[in-house]
Design an enzyme around this catalytic site. Structure first.
Site, PDB file in Angstrom:
ATOM      1  N   GLY B  55       6.701   7.838  -6.358  1.00 54.94           N
ATOM      2  CA  GLY B  55       6.728   9.179  -6.127  1.00 54.94           C
ATOM      3  C   GLY B  55       8.059   9.817  -5.457  1.00 54.94           C
ATOM      4  CB  SER B  56       9.445  13.222  -5.641  1.00 54.99           C
ATOM      5  OG  SER B  56      10.030  12.885  -6.656  1.00 54.99           O
ATOM      6  N   GLY B  57       9.648  12.714  -2.579  1.00 57.14           N
ATOM      7  CA  GLY B  57       9.415  12.655  -1.050  1.00 57.14           C
ATOM      8  C   GLY B  57       9.923  11.598  -0.282  1.00 57.14           C
ATOM      9  CG  HIS B  58       8.865   8.217  -0.800  1.00 52.87           C
ATOM     10  ND1 HIS B  58       8.232   8.462   0.387  1.00 52.87           N
ATOM     11  CD2 HIS B  58       8.056   7.898  -1.547  1.00 52.87           C
ATOM     12  CE1 HIS B  58       6.983   8.095   0.230  1.00 52.87           C
ATOM     13  NE2 HIS B  58       6.882   7.986  -1.135  1.00 52.87           N
ATOM     14  CG  ASP B 111       4.406   3.451  -8.180  1.00 46.66           C
ATOM     15  OD1 ASP B 111       4.410   4.595  -8.880  1.00 46.66           O
ATOM     16  OD2 ASP B 111       4.565   3.453  -7.162  1.00 46.66           O
ATOM     17  CG  HIS B 220       2.399   7.373   0.421  1.00 47.17           C
ATOM     18  ND1 HIS B 220       2.538   5.877  -0.045  1.00 47.17           N
ATOM     19  CD2 HIS B 220       3.264   7.865  -0.294  1.00 47.17           C
ATOM     20  CE1 HIS B 220       3.686   5.718  -0.978  1.00 47.17           C
ATOM     21  NE2 HIS B 220       4.018   6.864  -1.102  1.00 47.17           N
TER      22      HIS B 220
END
Lengths: 333, 333
Positions: B55-58, B111, B220
């Site tokens: 995911g994005s945001g990392h 994933d 998360h």
């Protein structure tokens, strides 16, 4: 106050201890004073020294720019407080290689007073000192009164160019000239979304509404030029870039370095969203981005916000910006 | 939600556009899909490929580790969401140089499902794929059930070692072995102080009291092992290190890599205060720090918190950790 700290009064010393534990071959302290830091490695004989200094709370500013192809020493104060003249003088003595020392720091009253006193002390020791004061913050005073402007993230450009020039073997007058030219060619606009907390005070440095931003706010929370509703990112960037363009002449075919600087808690994601818009605006104007830096270069602990800096290049600045450099916090191949 | 964003639904695409504008010689997207990213430069013929994703945001995770001496491609999803199997497959095809591709990613259900499907698709194309799943988070499952653990910042160690080994010319089985050994030798503990906001949702990912911390919380916002009063930094580190030492055997004279990772809004100052205590604890135990990384390597946007990772070294891991690497987000000389 949600921070990983022990006693607030030990915040700066413990942070610096951590840095010295981590980077013993790069940084050392002088006279066992954790707030007097210099390079821990040898440089070429006769290299001009460059010293900086200022309050803590801005990492990687100031000590983070001590490194090869950058600067030689930094004295650091408590959070947002100037180091003393005596500390600046100790750093000066340590880094002088016989060809003098440039003081390169931000335009803040306490820092100026102390660096000027340190320069006098160095003069009595026969160390020649020159000074260049960063004043890139367009928001902090009107056009024509640049000498009243605060120094913020744009100072990093001057560390880079003056540091590279000193590394090449330039003399003090020449290194000073380059630092001053870099400062003169740099413009920065910042915007803040939230405050930070000084550990020893334990309260927010300022208050701001949940839906507000302040354009032009300084990195210690100094007043900006406009507080208003938080706009979409592209609109924020448009406003900031307009201020920069109104302040300095940029022509088609000009080449610039762009620095998108996060103030602390703004995620890298958002800095790239901002860069995207800056890139588009410069494209539209036919201004070429020669190099870009995107990340945290001059922070205010956990403040949310960012700044945009442009350095207009000529051939010699371009060569110096492109030179390699290496500090534990800033590396370029 | 105080963020520099435009339409929340464009957050990831605009961020990636900014990254591609900034680093066009390093990164490119495949099939005009901004979420399928690979290296933009050529590599030695026959180099084993390494792909990751999540995911994005990392940031800088995941795409930030595409670079020389690191990995070759990354598919990224929306914030905290897995990319699709089709996207992973596109990346795989693009980076395969005929000697196969290693999938190296974190232990999350979505994933795993998608990477397994992508591996089947690649297999039908005659591309050999192996997988290694990062599961360094000690807090996320008890000892003996390591396969249930989440992958967090420690995955970066495996990018570094497997990437260096692929660069040396090792074959797929060997690169896979090194990635697995690195994962097996890595332990991480995290702590969170505040939540973040997913742009398209606009609300905090969790709530936590003004004086509370949660030890072991995932990136998360997954539950940790203890929520309690925020302790002093040294006490927090003591507790975290105790969990790590209880989980893995470290002996005097062992050599480790230490990674102090900020989750987003925690200032660098605090990460060095944390490193200071980690250094002291390892000194007391006679464990040698061979190398350290301190900064933001795997974030959760503007979450406050940090993690401590240790990688136990042997001679070959040491050589691979020390190899140079260069991505726009992670450089080592």
């Amino acid at each position: 106050m949600k921070k990983f700290i022990n006693k607030p009064e030990n915040y700066v010393d413990e942070m610096i201890k951590g840095i010295l534990y981590a980077h013993p071959n790069k940084l050392k302290c002088v006279n066992n004073d954790l707030k007097c830091l210099t390079r821990a490695y040898e440089v070429r004989e006769g290299k001009v020294g460059i010293a900086t200094g200022g309050g803590s709370g801005h990492l990687p500013l100031f000590l983070g720019y001590v490194g090869e192809g950058l600067i030689d020493g930094a004295s650091v104060g408590n959070v947002f407080a100037s180091p003393s003249a005596a500390q600046m003088y100790e750093v000066t003595k340590e880094i002088d290689e016989g060809r003098g020392v440039l003081y390169l720091y931000g335009n803040y009253t306490g820092d100026i007073m102390n660096f000027d006193m340190a320069a006098e002390m160095a003069d009595m020791d026969g160390i020649r000192v020159t000074s260049v004061v960063g004043n890139d913050d367009v928001a902090s005073s009107k056009k024509g009164e640049e000498n009243k402007r605060r120094g913020i993230a744009g100072l990093v450009f001057a560390y880079k160019t003056a540091g590279a020039y000193a590394e090449e073997g330039a003399d003090l007058d020449e290194v000073t000239r380059i630092a001053q030219k870099t400062v003169d060619n740099t413009r920065t606009m910042g915007v803040a979304l939230s405050p930070c907390v000084i550990p020893e005070i334990g309260k927010n440095t300022f208050s701001i509404g949940e839906d507000e931003m302040e354009i032009g706010m300084g990195i210690h929370g100094e007043h900006g030029i406009n507080r208003g509703k938080l706009l979409e990112a592209d609109e924020v960037v448009n406003v900031m870039m307009e201020h920069i363009f109104n302040d300095y002449e940029y022509k088609r075919e000009d080449e610039v370095v762009v620095l998108i600087n996060g103030l602390g808690s703004t995620p890298l994601d958002e800095l790239y969203i901002v860069y995207r818009r800056v890139y588009e605006i410069l494209q539209e104007k036919g201004i070429k981005i020669h190099r870009k830096y995107i990340g945290e270069f001059a922070t205010s602990m956990e403040m949310a916000g960012m700044s945009i800096s442009l350095l207009k290049l000529d051939e010699e600045l371009k060569r110096l910006i492109d030179a390699p450099c290496a500090s534990p916090f800033f590396m370029q191949k």
